[in-house]
Design a protein around this motif. Sequence first.
Motif, PDB file in Angstrom:
ATOM      1  N   SER A  69      -3.266 -13.310  -5.288  1.00 29.75           N
ATOM      2  CA  SER A  69      -2.373 -13.669  -6.390  1.00 29.75           C
ATOM      3  C   SER A  69      -2.944 -13.307  -7.756  1.00 29.75           C
ATOM      4  CB  SER A  69      -2.052 -15.161  -6.337  1.00 29.75           C
ATOM      5  OG  SER A  69      -3.244 -15.920  -6.410  1.00 29.75           O
ATOM      6  N   ASN A  70      -4.165 -12.790  -7.805  1.00 33.86           N
ATOM      7  CA  ASN A  70      -4.779 -12.407  -9.071  1.00 33.86           C
ATOM      8  C   ASN A  70      -4.681 -10.922  -9.383  1.00 33.86           C
ATOM      9  OD1 ASN A  70      -5.535 -15.010  -9.512  1.00 33.86           O
ATOM     10  ND2 ASN A  70      -7.736 -14.676  -9.317  1.00 33.86           N
ATOM     11  N   VAL A  71      -4.163 -10.135  -8.458  1.00 31.80           N
ATOM     12  CA  VAL A  71      -4.221  -8.684  -8.643  1.00 31.80           C
ATOM     13  C   VAL A  71      -2.848  -8.038  -8.542  1.00 31.80           C
ATOM     14  CG1 VAL A  71      -6.589  -8.525  -7.798  1.00 31.80           C
ATOM     15  CG2 VAL A  71      -4.695  -8.232  -6.195  1.00 31.80           C
ATOM     16  N   GLY A  72      -2.717  -6.952  -9.305  1.00 26.92           N
ATOM     17  CA  GLY A  72      -1.549  -6.115  -9.135  1.00 26.92           C
ATOM     18  C   GLY A  72      -1.680  -5.307  -7.852  1.00 26.92           C
ATOM     19  N   MET A  73      -0.537  -4.944  -7.291  1.00 25.63           N
ATOM     20  CA  MET A  73      -0.516  -4.169  -6.058  1.00 25.63           C
ATOM     21  C   MET A  73       0.338  -2.924  -6.262  1.00 25.63           C
ATOM     22  SD  MET A  73      -2.371  -5.803  -3.852  1.00 25.63           S
ATOM     23  CE  MET A  73      -1.885  -4.996  -2.323  1.00 25.63           C
ATOM     24  N   GLY A  74       0.032  -1.888  -5.496  1.00 19.79           N
ATOM     25  CA  GLY A  74       0.789  -0.655  -5.633  1.00 19.79           C
ATOM     26  C   GLY A  74       0.994   0.051  -4.315  1.00 19.79           C
ATOM     27  N   TRP A  75       1.964   0.940  -4.320  1.00 18.22           N
ATOM     28  CA  TRP A  75       2.203   1.850  -3.206  1.00 18.22           C
ATOM     29  C   TRP A  75       2.070   3.279  -3.737  1.00 18.22           C
ATOM     30  CZ3 TRP A  75       2.670   0.620   1.840  1.00 18.22           C
ATOM     31  CH2 TRP A  75       2.996  -0.698   2.169  1.00 18.22           C
ATOM     32  N   PHE A  76       1.360   4.078  -2.981  1.00 21.67           N
ATOM     33  CA  PHE A  76       1.207   5.495  -3.277  1.00 21.67           C
ATOM     34  C   PHE A  76       1.594   6.268  -2.019  1.00 21.67           C
ATOM     35  CE2 PHE A  76      -1.136   5.539  -7.336  1.00 21.67           C
ATOM     36  CZ  PHE A  76      -1.389   4.181  -7.469  1.00 21.67           C
ATOM     37  N   ARG A  77       1.807   7.568  -2.178  1.00 17.97           N
ATOM     38  CA  ARG A  77       2.119   8.383  -1.007  1.00 17.97           C
ATOM     39  C   ARG A  77       1.489   9.753  -1.139  1.00 17.97           C
ATOM     40  NH1 ARG A  77       8.685   9.230  -1.875  1.00 17.97           N
ATOM     41  NH2 ARG A  77       8.559  10.674  -3.674  1.00 17.97           N
ATOM     42  N   GLN A  78       1.226  10.342   0.013  1.00 16.48           N
ATOM     43  CA  GLN A  78       0.601  11.663   0.040  1.00 16.48           C
ATOM     44  C   GLN A  78       1.248  12.504   1.125  1.00 16.48           C
ATOM     45  OE1 GLN A  78      -3.688  11.581   0.438  1.00 16.48           O
ATOM     46  NE2 GLN A  78      -3.867  13.595  -0.499  1.00 16.48           N
ATOM     47  N   ALA A  79       1.847  13.607   0.701  1.00 18.38           N
ATOM     48  CA  ALA A  79       2.428  14.563   1.630  1.00 18.38           C
ATOM     49  C   ALA A  79       1.371  15.611   1.980  1.00 18.38           C
ATOM     50  CB  ALA A  79       3.650  15.219   1.001  1.00 18.38           C
ATOM     51  N   PRO A  80       1.521  16.293   3.109  1.00 20.79           N
ATOM     52  CA  PRO A  80       0.533  17.297   3.516  1.00 20.79           C
ATOM     53  C   PRO A  80       0.323  18.354   2.437  1.00 20.79           C
ATOM     54  CG  PRO A  80       2.027  16.842   5.318  1.00 20.79           C
ATOM     55  CD  PRO A  80       2.568  16.113   4.126  1.00 20.79           C
ATOM     56  N   GLY A  81      -0.928  18.605   2.102  1.00 18.74           N
ATOM     57  CA  GLY A  81      -1.259  19.619   1.123  1.00 18.74           C
ATOM     58  C   GLY A  81      -1.023  19.233  -0.317  1.00 18.74           C
ATOM     59  N   LYS A  82      -0.659  17.974  -0.549  1.00 21.97           N
ATOM     60  CA  LYS A  82      -0.368  17.518  -1.918  1.00 21.97           C
ATOM     61  C   LYS A  82      -1.293  16.374  -2.308  1.00 21.97           C
ATOM     62  CE  LYS A  82       4.444  19.001  -2.055  1.00 21.97           C
ATOM     63  NZ  LYS A  82       5.835  18.614  -2.425  1.00 21.97           N
ATOM     64  N   GLU A  83      -1.327  16.088  -3.597  1.00 24.89           N
ATOM     65  CA  GLU A  83      -2.126  14.978  -4.095  1.00 24.89           C
ATOM     66  C   GLU A  83      -1.442  13.647  -3.781  1.00 24.89           C
ATOM     67  OE1 GLU A  83      -4.249  17.125  -7.955  1.00 24.89           O
ATOM     68  OE2 GLU A  83      -2.772  15.549  -8.234  1.00 24.89           O
ATOM     69  N   ARG A  84      -2.234  12.587  -3.842  1.00 20.11           N
ATOM     70  CA  ARG A  84      -1.686  11.251  -3.657  1.00 20.11           C
ATOM     71  C   ARG A  84      -0.965  10.850  -4.942  1.00 20.11           C
ATOM     72  NH1 ARG A  84      -5.367   6.793  -0.750  1.00 20.11           N
ATOM     73  NH2 ARG A  84      -5.520   8.638   0.602  1.00 20.11           N
ATOM     74  N   ASP A  85       0.286  10.461  -4.815  1.00 18.15           N
ATOM     75  CA  ASP A  85       1.135  10.163  -5.968  1.00 18.15           C
ATOM     76  C   ASP A  85       1.549   8.700  -6.014  1.00 18.15           C
ATOM     77  OD1 ASP A  85       2.924  13.307  -5.678  1.00 18.15           O
ATOM     78  OD2 ASP A  85       1.182  12.787  -6.914  1.00 18.15           O
ATOM     79  N   PHE A  86       1.713   8.226  -7.212  1.00 22.85           N
ATOM     80  CA  PHE A  86       2.202   6.864  -7.442  1.00 22.85           C
ATOM     81  C   PHE A  86       3.654   6.731  -6.990  1.00 22.85           C
ATOM     82  CE2 PHE A  86       2.906   2.861  -9.360  1.00 22.85           C
ATOM     83  CZ  PHE A  86       4.097   2.917 -10.083  1.00 22.85           C
ATOM     84  N   VAL A  87       3.976   5.606  -6.359  1.00 24.80           N
ATOM     85  CA  VAL A  87       5.346   5.323  -5.948  1.00 24.80           C
ATOM     86  C   VAL A  87       5.882   4.088  -6.663  1.00 24.80           C
ATOM     87  CG1 VAL A  87       6.855   4.691  -4.019  1.00 24.80           C
ATOM     88  CG2 VAL A  87       4.997   6.350  -3.669  1.00 24.80           C
ATOM     89  N   ALA A  88       5.161   2.972  -6.548  1.00 27.05           N
ATOM     90  CA  ALA A  88       5.641   1.719  -7.137  1.00 27.05           C
ATOM     91  C   ALA A  88       4.469   0.764  -7.309  1.00 27.05           C
ATOM     92  CB  ALA A  88       6.708   1.080  -6.254  1.00 27.05           C
ATOM     93  N   ALA A  89       4.609  -0.163  -8.250  1.00 26.75           N
ATOM     94  CA  ALA A  89       3.581  -1.170  -8.486  1.00 26.75           C
ATOM     95  C   ALA A  89       4.235  -2.479  -8.889  1.00 26.75           C
ATOM     96  CB  ALA A  89       2.614  -0.716  -9.572  1.00 26.75           C
ATOM     97  N   ILE A  90       3.502  -3.561  -8.669  1.00 26.24           N
ATOM     98  CA  ILE A  90       4.007  -4.895  -8.991  1.00 26.24           C
ATOM     99  C   ILE A  90       2.859  -5.719  -9.544  1.00 26.24           C
ATOM    100  CG2 ILE A  90       3.569  -5.749  -6.638  1.00 26.24           C
ATOM    101  CD1 ILE A  90       6.268  -7.289  -6.902  1.00 26.24           C
ATOM    102  N   ASN A  91       3.149  -6.549 -10.540  1.00 28.16           N
ATOM    103  CA  ASN A  91       2.080  -7.337 -11.136  1.00 28.16           C
ATOM    104  C   ASN A  91       1.773  -8.561 -10.282  1.00 28.16           C
ATOM    105  OD1 ASN A  91       4.280  -9.010 -11.800  1.00 28.16           O
ATOM    106  ND2 ASN A  91       3.311  -9.642 -13.721  1.00 28.16           N
TER     107      ASN A  91
END
Length: 124
Positions: free
Chosen positions: A30-52
């Motif tokens: 409950s003290n930390v923000g959380m996020g989702w990232f995604r990575q497609a083959p051959g690509k960098e890991r990208d930000f998707v969504a975050a929540i405080n």
Amino acid sequence: QVQLVESGGGLVQAGGSLRVSCAASGLTFSNVGMGWFRQAPGKERDFVAAINWSGGTTLYADSVRGRFTISRDNAKKMVYLLMNSLKAEDTAVYYCAAATEFSATSRIRAYDYWGQGTQVTVSS
């Protein structure tokens, strides 16, 4: 020891929906923000969504805004990503991550802990 374990990935047709989940342990969730990232083959890991920390603030990548919804349950130490109107370009490994701050952030360097990822495949 901090552990983040994703689940719920799979194969879905374009236009369909899927919810991925992340179970956290070993941290004061409950003290930390959380996020989702995604990575497609051959690509960098990208930000998707975050929540405080409280769930009161969310951020989304432009590519998913209006289709994806991030949420959290602090009592269960869970974070979720509901994905609607899925497209073939959403195909990737989806990673859950815990930030070092309370806020919702898209900065990948703000995240210290990562799950092992769950595969989401959208067929066209």
